[in-house]
Enzyme design. Structure first.
Site, PDB file in Angstrom:
ATOM      1  N   HIS A 161       0.861  -1.185   0.000  1.00 18.19           N
ATOM      2  CA  HIS A 161       0.000   0.000   0.000  1.00 18.19           C
ATOM      3  C   HIS A 161       0.898   1.236   0.000  1.00 18.19           C
ATOM      4  CE1 HIS A 161      -3.802  -2.016   1.889  1.00 18.19           C
ATOM      5  NE2 HIS A 161      -3.259  -2.757   0.932  1.00 18.19           N
ATOM      6  N   GLU A 171       0.926   3.830   1.823  1.00 24.71           N
ATOM      7  CA  GLU A 171       1.392   4.222   3.157  1.00 24.71           C
ATOM      8  C   GLU A 171       2.556   3.358   3.619  1.00 24.71           C
ATOM      9  OE1 GLU A 171      -1.727   3.417   2.162  1.00 24.71           O
ATOM     10  OE2 GLU A 171      -3.192   4.071   3.643  1.00 24.71           O
ATOM     11  N   CYS A 193      -6.105   1.828   5.945  1.00 26.64           N
ATOM     12  CA  CYS A 193      -6.729   0.581   6.412  1.00 26.64           C
ATOM     13  C   CYS A 193      -6.099   0.188   7.753  1.00 26.64           C
ATOM     14  CB  CYS A 193      -6.523  -0.519   5.377  1.00 26.64           C
ATOM     15  SG  CYS A 193      -4.800  -1.076   5.242  1.00 26.64           S
ATOM     16  N   CYS A 213      -2.217  -0.442   7.548  1.00 24.84           N
ATOM     17  CA  CYS A 213      -1.441   0.786   7.438  1.00 24.84           C
ATOM     18  C   CYS A 213      -1.525   1.617   8.712  1.00 24.84           C
ATOM     19  CB  CYS A 213      -1.913   1.584   6.229  1.00 24.84           C
ATOM     20  SG  CYS A 213      -1.569   0.730   4.666  1.00 24.84           S
TER      21      CYS A 213
END
Length: 161
Positions: free
Chosen positions: A61, A63, A91, A94
């Protein structure tokens, strides 16, 4: 806890625009268009976008990739004083990484009604049992961030890549 401070507005929009630029890179590569930027001492120290499909890595992801870059740039696993700007609400995975990295502040664009862990579905960053609680500012440039996501998913429904 979600907060907004007027003096941060201009800086928040400036750095969120960079995160949206990263999200457009993800969109161009067929990835879910999420981009992230990490700033420390008024300097961008990391920029990333989702690369889950490209890297065949469910943890890739924006992040997570930005946190890894920032830690390398600072030569420290703790990003004390840093701010993460991300186009979509983080999410749970993260958000957990942001707590562990001791990120001081999280600024996000669009809320994520299906997986958001900054208040939409879960409240990881404000969980009382955790030892660190980043300040959160929600909704910065949310319209353009949500538009990128709509474009991506509309394209998917029409059979795009």
């Amino acid at each position: 806890m979600t907060t907004s401070r007027p003096r941060d507005d201009e800086q928040d929009e400036k750095y969120m625009a960079l995160a949206l630029s990263e999200a457009r890179r993800a969109l161009a590569e067929g990835e879910v268009p999420v981009g992230a930027v990490i700033v420390a001492a008024d300097k961008v120290i990391a920029r990333a976008y989702n690369q889950v499909v490209t890297l065949c890595d469910p943890t890739a992801h924006a992040e997570m990739l930005a946190v890894t870059q920032a830690a390398a740039a600072l030569r420290n696993e703790r990003l004390v004083g840093a701010t993460l700007y991300v186009s979509l609400e983080p999410c749970a995975m993260c958000a957990g990484a942001l707590v562990l990295a001791r990120v001081a502040r999280v600024v996000y664009g669009a809320a994520d009604a299906k997986a958001g862990a900054c208040g939409s579905v879960l409240e990881v960053l404000g969980c009382p049992g955790l030892n660190h609680h980043p300040r959160v500012t929600a909704g910065v440039l949310a319209g353009p961030a949500a538009a990128l996501l709509r474009e991506f998913f509309r394209s998917r429904r029409r059979g795009g890549k």
